[in-house]
Design a protein around this motif. Structure first.
Motif, mmCIF file in Angstrom:
data_model
loop_
_atom_site.group_PDB
_atom_site.id
_atom_site.type_symbol
_atom_site.label_atom_id
_atom_site.label_comp_id
_atom_site.label_asym_id
_atom_site.label_seq_id
_atom_site.Cartn_x
_atom_site.Cartn_y
_atom_site.Cartn_z
ATOM 1 N N UNK A 339 78.449 47.564 -22.905
ATOM 2 C CA UNK A 339 78.054 48.970 -22.921
ATOM 3 C C UNK A 339 78.544 49.619 -24.219
ATOM 4 N N UNK A 340 78.677 48.797 -25.255
ATOM 5 C CA UNK A 340 79.161 49.264 -26.551
ATOM 6 C C UNK A 340 78.036 49.214 -27.576
ATOM 7 N N UNK A 341 77.680 50.371 -28.127
ATOM 8 C CA UNK A 341 76.632 50.415 -29.154
ATOM 9 C C UNK A 341 77.052 49.672 -30.406
ATOM 10 N N UNK A 342 78.358 49.619 -30.669
ATOM 11 C CA UNK A 342 78.843 48.889 -31.833
ATOM 12 C C UNK A 342 78.652 47.391 -31.664
ATOM 13 N N UNK A 343 78.453 46.951 -30.441
ATOM 14 C CA UNK A 343 78.271 45.526 -30.173
ATOM 15 C C UNK A 343 76.810 45.160 -29.963
ATOM 16 N N UNK A 344 76.037 46.020 -29.254
ATOM 17 C CA UNK A 344 74.653 45.665 -28.903
ATOM 18 C C UNK A 344 73.640 46.756 -29.222
ATOM 19 N N UNK A 345 74.029 47.800 -29.947
ATOM 20 C CA UNK A 345 73.105 48.888 -30.236
ATOM 21 C C UNK A 345 73.000 49.865 -29.087
ATOM 22 N N UNK A 346 72.134 50.852 -29.254
ATOM 23 C CA UNK A 346 72.030 51.926 -28.257
ATOM 24 C C UNK A 346 71.427 51.467 -26.942
ATOM 25 N N UNK A 347 70.794 50.307 -26.912
ATOM 26 C CA UNK A 347 70.329 49.761 -25.641
ATOM 27 C C UNK A 347 71.503 49.575 -24.679
ATOM 28 N N UNK A 433 70.683 39.741 -19.376
ATOM 29 C CA UNK A 433 70.909 38.637 -20.310
ATOM 30 C C UNK A 433 70.121 38.844 -21.594
ATOM 31 N N UNK A 434 68.888 39.292 -21.455
ATOM 32 C CA UNK A 434 68.051 39.533 -22.632
ATOM 33 C C UNK A 434 68.619 40.649 -23.499
ATOM 34 N N UNK A 435 69.081 41.718 -22.860
ATOM 35 C CA UNK A 435 69.680 42.819 -23.613
ATOM 36 C C UNK A 435 70.870 42.325 -24.428
ATOM 37 N N UNK A 436 71.708 41.499 -23.812
ATOM 38 C CA UNK A 436 72.887 40.992 -24.506
ATOM 39 C C UNK A 436 72.479 40.116 -25.697
ATOM 40 N N UNK A 437 71.521 39.219 -25.476
ATOM 41 C CA UNK A 437 71.054 38.360 -26.554
ATOM 42 C C UNK A 437 70.431 39.174 -27.686
ATOM 43 N N UNK A 438 69.646 40.182 -27.323
ATOM 44 C CA UNK A 438 69.019 41.052 -28.328
ATOM 45 C C UNK A 438 70.077 41.765 -29.156
ATOM 46 N N UNK A 439 71.115 42.247 -28.485
ATOM 47 C CA UNK A 439 72.196 42.930 -29.192
ATOM 48 C C UNK A 439 72.932 42.023 -30.155
ATOM 49 N N UNK A 440 73.174 40.784 -29.747
ATOM 50 C CA UNK A 440 73.856 39.841 -30.629
ATOM 51 C C UNK A 440 72.998 39.502 -31.845
ATOM 52 N N UNK A 441 71.675 39.489 -31.656
ATOM 53 C CA UNK A 441 70.757 39.186 -32.762
ATOM 54 C C UNK A 441 70.555 40.374 -33.699
ATOM 55 N N UNK A 442 70.867 41.565 -33.239
ATOM 56 C CA UNK A 442 70.615 42.784 -34.013
ATOM 57 C C UNK A 442 71.521 42.835 -35.245
ATOM 58 N N UNK A 443 70.963 43.240 -36.374
ATOM 59 C CA UNK A 443 71.765 43.376 -37.585
ATOM 60 C C UNK A 443 72.827 44.460 -37.406
ATOM 61 N N UNK A 444 73.968 44.249 -38.055
ATOM 62 C CA UNK A 444 75.095 45.171 -37.904
ATOM 63 C C UNK A 444 74.739 46.589 -38.314
#
Length: 461
Positions: A339-347, A433-444
């Motif tokens: 639930x951290x935008x710094x980790x996975x974005x605003x999603x 799971x998809x949200x988490x994967x998407x967040x990890x793939x997102x550029x910093x």
């Protein structure tokens, strides 16, 4: 390991749970460690270092203020936001900080509160380190903390303990669950709604009476935040000179009540108002409920206010059901994604809040557990990939309007689910799971650093 409703919903101050509430909690923890070791009286100086997103957007998110207030001994749930400017002025005027309110130490922001731009600590983008110094300026105690979203804080040692959910309590609950499948299975096996299951688990943390009082306080704080946000006028702090809009919208809706008879979508204006009022308060550093974060603090109160004011036969029991259901959904995201935008974005903030609110509204409108899951899944599925790119690092643009979008989308998701049977192709577990994967793939640069997106394509002044 279990989470409580009151882990997901915390009363604190704006503008950010990860950048304001978390650092204040971390400072409190550092003070507690000094006290426990009998070292507090030996402190002659102190330094705080901010890394990653805390450094990049810390000034816009009031991280500097939060650290100073936390070191002064203030806590997010009890600090009087009206007193903060005076305390900060006193520290600046005297060059002295009253550590824990009792031990004076030299403190100059330029020398003792350091922003390490472009540097990150290894365990999470939101890292900070505190150092206690003796009279010779030698560090004699230090610790690292991570603000991992929603006001949750891990020490360096806790973050190193991989495979353990150290944001959760060791309390044993009667109906444990770790994902949506186990939650629904537990509920089915015992003939419980999701809210009933969560409220039964809360009895392992505190008495039923204390839980009821706590839930009432949460809603009272949310409702008060809406009211104050509707009353407030002027310009939001921070330098963007963003005017408050909730007051004008509130007056227009009250002056033209007949519009609701002609335009059935006027209810949407009210939902927008509730969300906007809360997040303007949050942007101003006022008291809000972290739900599950401050950046997304307006979504759940707005949808809950819609239930309270517009749904026939709404009740205090329904409000408790709403909050308990929302908390259950939030626990799934906290445990299995972020639930951290710094980790996975605003999603991870608006998306999660939308998902929580959608499932909760579905519950109080009579939805089955399967329909609740469907509503929560819809709420996140259509927020996947949502970036966090605040202009000037402030929780204002696009954050305030984004809360209105999240709230309206949650209502629609609940209504879609209620029109269905509960059967759906994508499970909530799959979308988490998809949200988490998407967040990890997102550029910093799209994860709360203000170095991409709107933050660089819009003039900040």
């Amino acid at each position: 390991m279990a989470l409580s409703i009151f882990d997901l919903f915390k009363i604190g101050v704006g503008p950010s749970s990860s950048h304001t509430v978390g650092p204040m909690v971390a400072a409190n923890r550092f003070l507690g460690e000094l006290k426990d070791r009998g070292l507090l009286s030996q402190v002659e100086g102190l330094r705080a270092h901010l890394f990653g997103s805390l450094a990049m957007t810390g000034l816009g998110h009031a991280t500097d203020t939060a650290v100073i207030m936390g070191l002064h001994g203030e806590t997010p749930g009890e600090v009087d936001a009206r007193q903060i400017p005076g305390l900060l002025s006193e520290v600046e005027r005297t060059g002295t900080l009253q550590l824990a309110g009792e031990v004076p130490v030299s403190f100059l922001k330029a020398d003792h509160l350091l922003f390490h731009h472009g540097e990150s600590l290894p365990k999470h983008p939101n890292g900070l380190r505190f150092e206690a110094l003796d009279s010779a300026g030698i560090i004699f105690y230090s610790n690292v903390y991570y603000s991992v979203g929603g006001g949750f804080v891990l020490s360096c040692e806790e973050a190193d303990a991989t495979g353990r959910d150290l944001t959760a309590s060791p309390v044993t609950v009667p109906y444990p669950f770790h994902d949506t499948h186990s939650l629904l299975q537990q509920a089915e096996d015992h003939g419980l709604t999701i809210a009933e299951l969560v409220l039964a688990n809360e009895k392992a943390f505190r008495s039923e009476e204390d839980t009821q009082l706590g839930l009432a306080r949460l809603w009272r704080t949310m409702d008060e935040c809406i009211r104050l946000g509707c009353e407030a006028t002027g310009t939001l702090p921070g330098g963007l000179n963003i005017p408050r809009r909730a007051n004008q919208l509130y007056r227009e809706l009250c002056q033209q009540p007949e519009r609701g008879l002609r335009d059935q979508l006027t209810v949407m204006d009210w939902i927008n108002l509730y969300a906007m009022a809360v997040n303007e308060q949050n942007a101003a550093g006022a008291r809000v409920v972290t739900a599950p974060t401050n950046g997304a603090a307006g979504v759940i109160p707005a949808v809950l206010a819609y239930y309270d004011r517009f749904v026939p036969n709404s009740s205090s029991h329904g409000i408790n059901t709403f909050l308990a259901t929302a908390a259950a959904i939030g626990m799934l995201y906290k445990r299995n994604a972020s639930i951290s935008a710094a980790e996975v974005g605003c999603q991870g903030e608006i998306g999660v809040a939308c998902s929580m609110a959608a499932g909760a509204l579905c519950a109080v409108l009579g939805g089955s557990n399967r329909q609740i899951e469907n509503a929560a899944e819809i709420g996140m599925e259509h927020n996947l990939g949502l970036t966090c790119d605040p202009i000037a690092g402030l929780v204002q643009v696009p954050c305030i309007e984004r809360n209105t979008m999240g709230a309206v989308k949650a209502v629609n998701a609940a209504r879609l689910a209620l029109r269905g049977t509960g059967d759906h192709h994508v499970s909530l577990d799959a979308v988490i799971k998809t949200m988490h994967q998407t967040g990890l793939d997102m550029q910093a640069k799209y994860k709360e650093t203000a170095t991409g997106g709107l933050a660089v394509n819009t003039v900040a002044c």
